[in-house]
Design a protein around this motif. Structure first.
Motif, PDB file in Angstrom:
ATOM      1  N   UNK A 142       0.823  -1.206   0.000  1.00 36.00           N
ATOM      2  CA  UNK A 142       0.000   0.000   0.000  1.00 36.00           C
ATOM      3  C   UNK A 142       0.862   1.263   0.000  1.00 36.00           C
ATOM      4  N   UNK A 143       2.046   1.163   0.583  1.00 34.48           N
ATOM      5  CA  UNK A 143       2.979   2.289   0.606  1.00 34.48           C
ATOM      6  C   UNK A 143       3.422   2.690  -0.799  1.00 34.48           C
ATOM      7  N   UNK A 144       3.273   1.779  -1.779  1.00 32.65           N
ATOM      8  CA  UNK A 144       3.631   2.097  -3.151  1.00 32.65           C
ATOM      9  C   UNK A 144       2.788   3.242  -3.706  1.00 32.65           C
ATOM     10  N   UNK A 145       1.571   3.417  -3.188  1.00 34.53           N
ATOM     11  CA  UNK A 145       0.721   4.505  -3.666  1.00 34.53           C
ATOM     12  C   UNK A 145       1.354   5.858  -3.387  1.00 34.53           C
ATOM     13  N   UNK A 146       2.093   5.966  -2.303  1.00 29.96           N
ATOM     14  CA  UNK A 146       2.740   7.224  -1.946  1.00 29.96           C
ATOM     15  C   UNK A 146       4.117   7.372  -2.575  1.00 29.96           C
TER      16      UNK A 146
ATOM     17  N   UNK B 288      -9.515   9.892  -0.880  1.00 27.94           N
ATOM     18  CA  UNK B 288     -10.966   9.838  -0.733  1.00 27.94           C
ATOM     19  C   UNK B 288     -11.548   8.542  -1.291  1.00 27.94           C
ATOM     20  N   UNK B 289     -10.753   7.794  -2.030  1.00 26.03           N
ATOM     21  CA  UNK B 289     -11.224   6.554  -2.633  1.00 26.03           C
ATOM     22  C   UNK B 289     -10.324   5.390  -2.234  1.00 26.03           C
ATOM     23  N   UNK B 290     -10.849   4.170  -2.429  1.00 22.90           N
ATOM     24  CA  UNK B 290     -10.024   2.993  -2.186  1.00 22.90           C
ATOM     25  C   UNK B 290      -8.900   2.933  -3.216  1.00 22.90           C
ATOM     26  N   UNK B 291      -7.885   2.136  -2.925  1.00 21.58           N
ATOM     27  CA  UNK B 291      -6.743   2.012  -3.827  1.00 21.58           C
ATOM     28  C   UNK B 291      -7.142   1.300  -5.127  1.00 21.58           C
ATOM     29  N   UNK B 292      -6.497   1.684  -6.206  1.00 16.66           N
ATOM     30  CA  UNK B 292      -6.648   0.962  -7.478  1.00 16.66           C
ATOM     31  C   UNK B 292      -5.722  -0.245  -7.382  1.00 16.66           C
ATOM     32  N   UNK B 293      -6.229  -1.321  -6.842  1.00 23.01           N
ATOM     33  CA  UNK B 293      -5.388  -2.439  -6.402  1.00 23.01           C
ATOM     34  C   UNK B 293      -4.469  -3.012  -7.482  1.00 23.01           C
ATOM     35  N   UNK B 294      -4.946  -3.282  -8.709  1.00 25.78           N
ATOM     36  CA  UNK B 294      -4.040  -3.867  -9.711  1.00 25.78           C
ATOM     37  C   UNK B 294      -2.834  -2.992 -10.014  1.00 25.78           C
ATOM     38  N   UNK B 295      -3.012  -1.676  -9.872  1.00 22.38           N
ATOM     39  CA  UNK B 295      -1.942  -0.760 -10.249  1.00 22.38           C
ATOM     40  C   UNK B 295      -0.878  -0.598  -9.160  1.00 22.38           C
ATOM     41  N   UNK B 296      -1.106  -1.236  -8.015  1.00 25.70           N
ATOM     42  CA  UNK B 296      -0.059  -1.277  -6.992  1.00 25.70           C
ATOM     43  C   UNK B 296       1.079  -2.210  -7.392  1.00 25.70           C
ATOM     44  N   UNK B 297       0.868  -2.941  -8.488  1.00 29.20           N
ATOM     45  CA  UNK B 297       1.838  -3.951  -8.906  1.00 29.20           C
ATOM     46  C   UNK B 297       2.442  -3.665 -10.275  1.00 29.20           C
TER      47      UNK B 297
ATOM     48  N   UNK C  65       4.517  -0.469 -12.503  1.00 29.75           N
ATOM     49  CA  UNK C  65       5.078   0.887 -12.538  1.00 29.75           C
ATOM     50  C   UNK C  65       4.453   1.728 -13.639  1.00 29.75           C
ATOM     51  N   UNK C  66       3.649   1.104 -14.533  1.00 26.62           N
ATOM     52  CA  UNK C  66       2.998   1.840 -15.621  1.00 26.62           C
ATOM     53  C   UNK C  66       1.667   2.448 -15.182  1.00 26.62           C
ATOM     54  N   UNK C  67       1.229   2.133 -13.967  1.00 22.96           N
ATOM     55  CA  UNK C  67      -0.076   2.583 -13.514  1.00 22.96           C
ATOM     56  C   UNK C  67      -0.049   3.974 -12.904  1.00 22.96           C
ATOM     57  N   UNK C  68      -1.144   4.320 -12.247  1.00 20.00           N
ATOM     58  CA  UNK C  68      -1.317   5.676 -11.713  1.00 20.00           C
ATOM     59  C   UNK C  68      -0.324   6.018 -10.613  1.00 20.00           C
ATOM     60  N   UNK C  69       0.211   5.019  -9.947  1.00 23.65           N
ATOM     61  CA  UNK C  69       1.127   5.300  -8.838  1.00 23.65           C
ATOM     62  C   UNK C  69       2.562   5.497  -9.301  1.00 23.65           C
TER      63      UNK C  69
ATOM     64  N   UNK D 222      -8.133   3.222 -15.206  1.00 19.25           N
ATOM     65  CA  UNK D 222      -7.463   1.999 -14.744  1.00 19.25           C
ATOM     66  C   UNK D 222      -6.517   1.491 -15.834  1.00 19.25           C
ATOM     67  N   UNK D 223      -5.326   1.085 -15.401  1.00 17.65           N
ATOM     68  CA  UNK D 223      -4.314   0.520 -16.300  1.00 17.65           C
ATOM     69  C   UNK D 223      -4.208  -0.969 -16.029  1.00 17.65           C
ATOM     70  N   UNK D 224      -4.136  -1.760 -17.054  1.00 16.10           N
ATOM     71  CA  UNK D 224      -4.027  -3.222 -16.889  1.00 16.10           C
ATOM     72  C   UNK D 224      -2.740  -3.547 -16.158  1.00 16.10           C
ATOM     73  N   UNK D 225      -2.774  -4.527 -15.204  1.00 18.46           N
ATOM     74  CA  UNK D 225      -1.584  -4.878 -14.431  1.00 18.46           C
ATOM     75  C   UNK D 225      -0.510  -5.513 -15.294  1.00 18.46           C
ATOM     76  N   UNK D 226       0.724  -5.330 -14.887  1.00 19.91           N
ATOM     77  CA  UNK D 226       1.866  -5.979 -15.558  1.00 19.91           C
ATOM     78  C   UNK D 226       2.936  -6.238 -14.528  1.00 19.91           C
ATOM     79  N   UNK D 227       3.787  -7.191 -14.786  1.00 20.23           N
ATOM     80  CA  UNK D 227       4.856  -7.488 -13.842  1.00 20.23           C
ATOM     81  C   UNK D 227       5.802  -6.320 -13.761  1.00 20.23           C
ATOM     82  N   UNK D 228       6.315  -6.059 -12.533  1.00 23.38           N
ATOM     83  CA  UNK D 228       7.259  -4.962 -12.331  1.00 23.38           C
ATOM     84  C   UNK D 228       8.646  -5.437 -12.693  1.00 23.38           C
TER      85      UNK D 228
END
Length: 493
Positions: free
Chosen positions: A97-101, A389-398, A400-404, A487-493
């Motif tokens: 979850x710390x990846x969001x920050x 204000x919203x829950x995490x976009x869970x797939x994008x925590x994994x 580096x191409x996502x919102x985080x 939302x961005x489709x998940x991919x391996x980091x």
């Protein structure tokens, strides 16, 4: 019962296969009040009694120490409560979850710090359990030498690694048992040694300076809640998303704080009544308490002391394994727990059988040194959670191409700068490997390493405040952009 509830059935004798992945809807279970058991059990250890001696060692009075203990415990565990909410909102471990920050790869810095801290804490707890067992056996006349220590180490390490390998369901069941057994036995211990308290001696302890009070407060905060903030969401991530956030904060804070407050107050009364006991606790924090007991209760005391310490070490080894996986080590979660268990065992062997330095000196150095960067991370994480204000976009925590993103440089640099400032404002003068700290006390006009502020350990508070203020002030736009992104489709980091 629904199909989802069936799927979420507790299976304590099955190895948990979840790692750092998001917990599926079918596996989420329980209510916020279920958090009482792991958090209470992890903090009911009789080590809490020894903190009375540690706090008085700062040269403050009983009343000052009482306030410091209560405030430091509650505030530091309140931080755990707020970070636990992120687990419910994201259903992933704290360091994921710390990846969001920090960004997916930028988060490797706090993940590495978290891994060192949790492995260090589990090693400390196993060391204490081993030394306590040896002291109790010596009191009984059964020998307290290396043979006893070897047997104690094998048992404690074995139970700790077993709990860490089996995972969440066994830990929750184990912590329930530990809570009940240690809770009852601790009450018996207190009843048996209450006559060692001499109020006239305790009340005669002179008050200390404001700097000493601040130093004691920081020590309590780092020894209790700040030692757990980096793992706080690991045990709330299984809760259903609809669970009350206020309930998560309350049960985490209440369960974590209630036993330590009670234990520290009683420990203050014991240590303040006897200077010899106070000194003995510095070298053997748990074993020294056994010298107060009648012979018939020594074996139950040893069992309770070890169980209480295992309650903490099991949570640590579980979370240290998750931190290792977050760093990118590609092994199953139970293998990560085994790796950390090996490191823990080697560290314990070194301290118990080869090191000859005063335990509390090294312990304080460990807490304060790692307390600085983890306080900076805690401040950043608390501000980040407050801004969302919203829950995490869970797939994008994994990915580096996502919102985080890959690396969020502001929080990364904030941790680096806050740690540099913090280490310059703390001292560990008796630990030879830490004498380099405190390099800013002179330039900042605080009297240098021998001045009045030398042991106030302001660096921890500065790091915590800096992390929170910088993030809250400058990351609002970033968080809003993240929450608005597609939302961005998940991919391996």
């Amino acid at each position: 019962m629904t199909h989802a509830a069936d799927a979420a059935e507790v299976r304590p004798l099955q190895i948990e296969m979840n790692g750092i992945n998001v917990i599926s809807e079918s596996e989420r279970k329980g209510r916020p009040r279920d958090l009482f058991w792991p958090w209470f059990a992890a903090n009911i250890s009789v080590l809490g009694l020894s903190y009375g001696a540690f706090v008085l060692g700062f040269g403050i009075s009983f009343w000052q120490a009482l306030i410091v203990g209560a405030v430091g415990i509650v505030l530091s565990f309140l931080a755990c409560g707020f970070i636990s909410v992120a687990g419910k909102r994201g259903s992933a471990p704290t360091m994921v979850l710390s990846r969001a920050a920090f960004g997916v790869n930028g988060n490797k810095l706090p993940a590495a710090i978290s891994w060192v801290l949790t492995v260090g804490w589990e090693t400390v707890l196993v060391i204490l359990a081993t030394l306590a067992t040896a002291t109790v056996f010596k009191q009984l006349g059964w020998g307290g030498g290396n043979g006893t220590k070897v047997v104690a180490l094998i048992i404690v390490v074995g139970l700790t690694i077993f709990g860490g390998v089996m995972g969440f369901d066994l830990i929750m069941r184990l912590q329930t048992v530990i809570t009940i057994v240690t809770g009852v036995a601790t009450v018996v211990f207190i009843a048996l040694v209450a006559d060692h308290i001499h109020w006239h001696t305790v009340s005669g302890i002179h008050s200390g300076s404001a700097q000493a009070v601040i130093g004691a407060l920081v020590f309590v905060m780092t020894g209790f809640g700040l030692g757990w903030v980096n793992v706080a969401a690991d045990y709330s991530r299984y809760l259903p998303r609809r669970s009350s956030g206020a309930g998560v904060v309350w049960w985490t804070t209440f369960a974590s704080s209630i036993a330590p407050i009670f234990l520290v107050v009683f420990g203050l009364l014991l240590a303040g009544s006897s200077s010899s006991l106070n000194s003995a606790i510095q070298a053997d924090p748990i074993g020294a308490l056994a010298t107060l007991l009648p012979t018939w209760f020594l074996v139950p005391f040893a069992i309770v002391a070890v169980l209480g310490l295992i309650g903490g070490s099991v949570l640590d080894i579980y979370s240290s394994g998750l931190a290792l996986l977050t760093l990118g080590v590609r092994v199953p979660r139970y293998v990560a727990a085994l790796i950390d268990g090996t490191v823990m065992t080697l560290g314990t062997i070194y301290v118990v059988f080869f090191a000859h330095s005063d335990f509390i000196v090294q312990f304080q150095g460990f807490l304060i040194t790692l307390g600085v960067p983890i306080a900076a991370w805690c401040g950043i994480m608390l501000a980040d959670i407050a801004l969302r204000r919203r829950d995490y976009a869970e797939p994008e925590l994994f990915t580096a191409r996502g919102r985080y993103g890959d690396i969020r440089w502001l929080p990364v640099l904030t941790v680096v700068v806050a740690t540099g400032l913090g280490w310059g404002l703390v001292t560990n003068g008796l630990a030879s490997w830490l004498t380099w700290q405190g390099y800013l006390l002179g330039p900042f006009g605080l009297g240098g390493k021998t001045g009045a502020w030398a042991f106030a350990n302001l660096g921890v508070l500065i790091a915590l405040a800096l992390g929170f203020i910088v993030t809250f002030a400058f990351s609002r736009a970033t968080v809003r952009a993240e929450e608005a992104a597609p939302i961005v489709a998940p991919a391996a980091v």
